[in-house]
Design a protein around this motif. Sequence first.
Motif, PDB file in Angstrom:
ATOM      1  N   THR A  25     -41.900   6.631 -66.891  1.00 10.61           N
ATOM      2  CA  THR A  25     -41.728   7.493 -65.785  1.00 10.61           C
ATOM      3  C   THR A  25     -42.895   6.993 -65.015  1.00 10.61           C
ATOM      4  O   THR A  25     -42.573   6.749 -63.761  1.00 10.61           O
ATOM      5  CB  THR A  25     -41.278   8.822 -66.125  1.00 10.61           C
ATOM      6  OG1 THR A  25     -40.453   9.317 -66.978  1.00 10.61           O
ATOM      7  CG2 THR A  25     -41.240   9.921 -64.681  1.00 10.61           C
ATOM      8  N   ASP A  48     -32.912  10.426 -67.459  1.00  9.83           N
ATOM      9  CA  ASP A  48     -33.432  10.977 -68.424  1.00  9.83           C
ATOM     10  C   ASP A  48     -33.044  12.768 -68.046  1.00  9.83           C
ATOM     11  O   ASP A  48     -33.332  13.009 -67.140  1.00  9.83           O
ATOM     12  CB  ASP A  48     -34.903  10.847 -68.407  1.00  9.83           C
ATOM     13  CG  ASP A  48     -35.551  11.608 -69.754  1.00  9.83           C
ATOM     14  OD1 ASP A  48     -34.935  12.500 -70.130  1.00  9.83           O
ATOM     15  OD2 ASP A  48     -36.748  11.313 -70.114  1.00  9.83           O
ATOM     16  N   ASP A 135     -35.305   4.720 -65.043  1.00  5.03           N
ATOM     17  CA  ASP A 135     -36.088   5.511 -65.981  1.00  5.03           C
ATOM     18  C   ASP A 135     -35.165   5.856 -67.023  1.00  5.03           C
ATOM     19  O   ASP A 135     -34.569   6.559 -66.948  1.00  5.03           O
ATOM     20  CB  ASP A 135     -36.712   6.466 -65.204  1.00  5.03           C
ATOM     21  CG  ASP A 135     -37.715   7.023 -66.049  1.00  5.03           C
ATOM     22  OD1 ASP A 135     -38.535   6.478 -66.987  1.00  5.03           O
ATOM     23  OD2 ASP A 135     -38.130   8.154 -65.756  1.00  5.03           O
TER      24      ASP A 135
HETATM   25 MG    MG Z   1     -39.987   9.812 -69.036  1.00  3.48          MG
END
Ligand code: MG
Length: 270
Positions: A25, A48, A135
Motif C-alpha cells: 500500500t 483490499d 493495491d
Molecule cells: Mg496493504
Amino acid sequence: PAPLSDHGPARVVALCNQKGGVGKTTTTINLGAAIAEYGRRVLLVDFDPQGALSVGLGRLDPRELDLTVYNLLMQRDVTVEDVLLKTDVDGLDLIPSNIDLSAAEVQLVGEVAREQMLARSLRPVLDDYDVVLIDCQPSLGLLTVNALTAAHGVIVPLECEFFALRGVALLMDTIQKVQERLNDRLVIDGFLGTMYDPRTLHAREVLATIIDGFGDKVYSTVINRTIRFPDATVAGEPITRFDSSSAGANAYRELAKEVLARWPLSDHDA
Ligand code: MG
Ligand code: ADP
C-alpha cells in the motif's frame, strides 16, 4: 522521464504479495504520486477490503463511501466514473475500497468470467490514464487473480527481513497460472526491496539473497525503513507531499524513474 504529448492507454500494474505488511500500500500511494509528479495520469485502485490505500489518500472513514470498487465489480449499472475520486494530488485519482469488498470474494464465485470482472470494469477508462496501479490484498484468492488478469505487469514488494522469500514461490506459481490460463501478456515488472536498514548485516544479507534469486528484475532503488512512513495514513496523503524533500519521498521518485524506464513502449495497447 520525458513529458507526454498525449495520454493513455494505461499500463496496468498489480502490486502483489500475499504477505501483509511488506509495503504494497505504501508503494502504491507513493509510487503513484511520484509518477504523477512526472506528468503522467495515474489511477490507483484500492483492491483490499481493509481500505488502507483509501485512508492513506484522505478517505479517513472509507465505510462512509456510498460507492466503492465493490459496487463497480458486482453491480452492472455502476460505472467506473461513478466510483472514481479525485485526490489532492494533481493527476492522481482513486477507486476506493472498504470492508464491503470482503463479500466479493464469495459472491464472485457464482459469476460468469469471474476472474475477468476487474479487467472488464476498468477497460472504459484505460485511455484516460497512463498508469493504473492496483493495491492487492494480502492473499492469493479470487480478488488477487482478478488484479493479475487485469494487469500488464506485477511489482512484488519484498520486506528486507527474515522470511522475505517465504511464500514467493507460491506467488510465482499463481502469476504463471494466470499468465497461462487468463492473461498471456502478464509479466513480472520487478521486485522491490522495502523496509531496508542498511546498518544491519541481516538486511544486507536478505537483499543479497533477493538479488541472487531474481537478478536484474530487482529494482536498484531500495526503500529504506524510516519512521516517516507510518505517518502516511495519518497524514492522508503521499510522503511526496507531506514531507516532499525527505529521503523516503526521493526514494519513490527514483523508483518511479526506474519503473517508467523499464516499461516497453509497445505493449500498452496489447
Ligand atoms: Mg496493504
Ligand atoms: P502492505 O500493504 O503490504 O500490508 P503497508 O504498505 O501497509 O504494507 O506497510 C505496512 C506498515 O509498514 C504500515 O504501517 C506502513 O506505514 C509501514 N511502512 C511501509 N513502508 C515503510 C518503510 N519503508 N519504513 C517504515 N515503515 C514502513
